[in-house]
Design a protein around this motif. Structure first.
Motif, PDB file in Angstrom:
ATOM      1  N   MET A 193      -0.704  -4.418   4.948  1.00  0.00           N
ATOM      2  CA  MET A 193      -0.643  -3.815   3.620  1.00  0.00           C
ATOM      3  C   MET A 193       0.791  -3.441   3.262  1.00  0.00           C
ATOM      4  O   MET A 193       1.178  -3.517   2.113  1.00  0.00           O
ATOM      5  CB  MET A 193      -1.556  -2.589   3.609  1.00  0.00           C
ATOM      6  CG  MET A 193      -1.689  -1.929   2.284  1.00  0.00           C
ATOM      7  SD  MET A 193      -2.587  -2.969   1.138  1.00  0.00           S
ATOM      8  CE  MET A 193      -2.838  -1.857  -0.175  1.00  0.00           C
ATOM      9  N   GLY A 194       1.568  -3.070   4.270  1.00  0.00           N
ATOM     10  CA  GLY A 194       2.939  -2.665   4.016  1.00  0.00           C
ATOM     11  C   GLY A 194       3.798  -3.781   3.465  1.00  0.00           C
ATOM     12  O   GLY A 194       4.731  -3.542   2.706  1.00  0.00           O
ATOM     13  N   CYS A 195       3.497  -5.015   3.845  1.00  0.00           N
ATOM     14  CA  CYS A 195       4.307  -6.131   3.335  1.00  0.00           C
ATOM     15  C   CYS A 195       3.960  -6.445   1.884  1.00  0.00           C
ATOM     16  O   CYS A 195       4.709  -7.146   1.213  1.00  0.00           O
ATOM     17  CB  CYS A 195       4.124  -7.363   4.214  1.00  0.00           C
ATOM     18  SG  CYS A 195       2.455  -7.996   4.271  1.00  0.00           S
ATOM     19  N   PHE A 196       2.865  -5.930   1.368  1.00  0.00           N
ATOM     20  CA  PHE A 196       2.494  -6.171  -0.023  1.00  0.00           C
ATOM     21  C   PHE A 196       3.040  -5.103  -0.965  1.00  0.00           C
ATOM     22  O   PHE A 196       3.145  -5.335  -2.156  1.00  0.00           O
ATOM     23  CB  PHE A 196       0.973  -6.220  -0.178  1.00  0.00           C
ATOM     24  CG  PHE A 196       0.356  -7.408   0.490  1.00  0.00           C
ATOM     25  CD1 PHE A 196       0.646  -8.694   0.069  1.00  0.00           C
ATOM     26  CD2 PHE A 196      -0.518  -7.241   1.543  1.00  0.00           C
ATOM     27  CE1 PHE A 196       0.093  -9.787   0.688  1.00  0.00           C
ATOM     28  CE2 PHE A 196      -1.080  -8.329   2.162  1.00  0.00           C
ATOM     29  CZ  PHE A 196      -0.781  -9.605   1.741  1.00  0.00           C
ATOM     30  N   ALA A 197       3.361  -3.947  -0.443  1.00  0.00           N
ATOM     31  CA  ALA A 197       3.830  -2.860  -1.306  1.00  0.00           C
ATOM     32  C   ALA A 197       4.972  -2.114  -0.633  1.00  0.00           C
ATOM     33  O   ALA A 197       4.786  -1.032  -0.100  1.00  0.00           O
ATOM     34  CB  ALA A 197       2.687  -1.902  -1.620  1.00  0.00           C
ATOM     35  N   ASN A 198       6.155  -2.694  -0.667  1.00  0.00           N
ATOM     36  CA  ASN A 198       7.324  -2.060  -0.065  1.00  0.00           C
ATOM     37  C   ASN A 198       8.069  -1.167  -1.039  1.00  0.00           C
ATOM     38  O   ASN A 198       8.715  -0.215  -0.640  1.00  0.00           O
ATOM     39  CB  ASN A 198       8.293  -3.120   0.463  1.00  0.00           C
ATOM     40  CG  ASN A 198       7.752  -3.817   1.690  1.00  0.00           C
ATOM     41  OD1 ASN A 198       6.997  -3.244   2.453  1.00  0.00           O
ATOM     42  ND2 ASN A 198       8.131  -5.062   1.861  1.00  0.00           N
ATOM     43  N   THR A 199       8.008  -1.463  -2.320  1.00  0.00           N
ATOM     44  CA  THR A 199       8.779  -0.730  -3.323  1.00  0.00           C
ATOM     45  C   THR A 199       7.848  -0.189  -4.407  1.00  0.00           C
ATOM     46  O   THR A 199       6.708  -0.635  -4.540  1.00  0.00           O
ATOM     47  CB  THR A 199       9.815  -1.662  -3.988  1.00  0.00           C
ATOM     48  OG1 THR A 199       9.120  -2.684  -4.705  1.00  0.00           O
ATOM     49  CG2 THR A 199      10.737  -2.286  -2.958  1.00  0.00           C
ATOM     50  N   PRO A 200       8.325   0.771  -5.187  1.00  0.00           N
ATOM     51  CA  PRO A 200       7.516   1.270  -6.304  1.00  0.00           C
ATOM     52  C   PRO A 200       7.154   0.174  -7.307  1.00  0.00           C
ATOM     53  O   PRO A 200       6.089   0.206  -7.912  1.00  0.00           O
ATOM     54  CB  PRO A 200       8.419   2.331  -6.942  1.00  0.00           C
ATOM     55  CG  PRO A 200       9.275   2.811  -5.829  1.00  0.00           C
ATOM     56  CD  PRO A 200       9.510   1.607  -4.966  1.00  0.00           C
ATOM     57  N   LYS A 201       8.025  -0.820  -7.479  1.00  0.00           N
ATOM     58  CA  LYS A 201       7.722  -1.936  -8.392  1.00  0.00           C
ATOM     59  C   LYS A 201       6.505  -2.715  -7.889  1.00  0.00           C
ATOM     60  O   LYS A 201       5.661  -3.143  -8.689  1.00  0.00           O
ATOM     61  CB  LYS A 201       8.945  -2.854  -8.492  1.00  0.00           C
ATOM     62  CG  LYS A 201       8.752  -4.045  -9.381  1.00  0.00           C
ATOM     63  CD  LYS A 201       8.676  -3.638 -10.830  1.00  0.00           C
ATOM     64  CE  LYS A 201       8.637  -4.896 -11.684  1.00  0.00           C
ATOM     65  NZ  LYS A 201       8.302  -4.616 -13.045  1.00  0.00           N
TER      66      LYS A 201
END
Length: 107
Positions: A1-9
């Motif tokens: 899951m972390g690789c899908f949402a690293n930044t606020p964008k």
């Protein structure tokens, strides 16, 4: 899951497409997802998206794809930029044709 949402964008995109809903700010949600992903364990051989992630990483490593993404994000992010490039190419082509016609008719 972390690789899908690293930044606020990334979180904004996930919320925009209805993948999940958020009650907090995107930066808080992004840091929470990154923290959860760093502490989570999963087995690569049983991960159903392992081949998809590998193909995506290989696609992103390609210098040609990086170049195209950079052009789209930084230079062609508005329609007027694309239209002006097309107009410039047409004008250069017409100028080249006129030059060739002038040289041919002079000889």
């Amino acid at each position: 899951m972390g690789c899908f949402a690293n930044t606020p964008k990334d979180v904004e995109l996930l919320v925009e497409f209805g993948i999940f809903e958020t009650a907090g700010t995107t930066s808080v949600v992004s840091s929470m997802i990154t923290k959860l992903a760093s502490e989570a364990l999963f087995f690569v051989d049983r991960f159903c998206y392992a081949t998809l992630c590998e193909e995506l990483n290989n696609f992103c490593r390609s210098s040609w794809n990086k170049w195209k993404a950079n052009l789209r994000q930084n230079y062609f992010n508005i329609p007027w930029a694309s239209i002006s490039v097309i107009a410039a190419v047409v004008l250069l082509t017409l100028t080249l044709i006129q030059t060739v016609c002038s040289v041919v008719s002079a000889t």
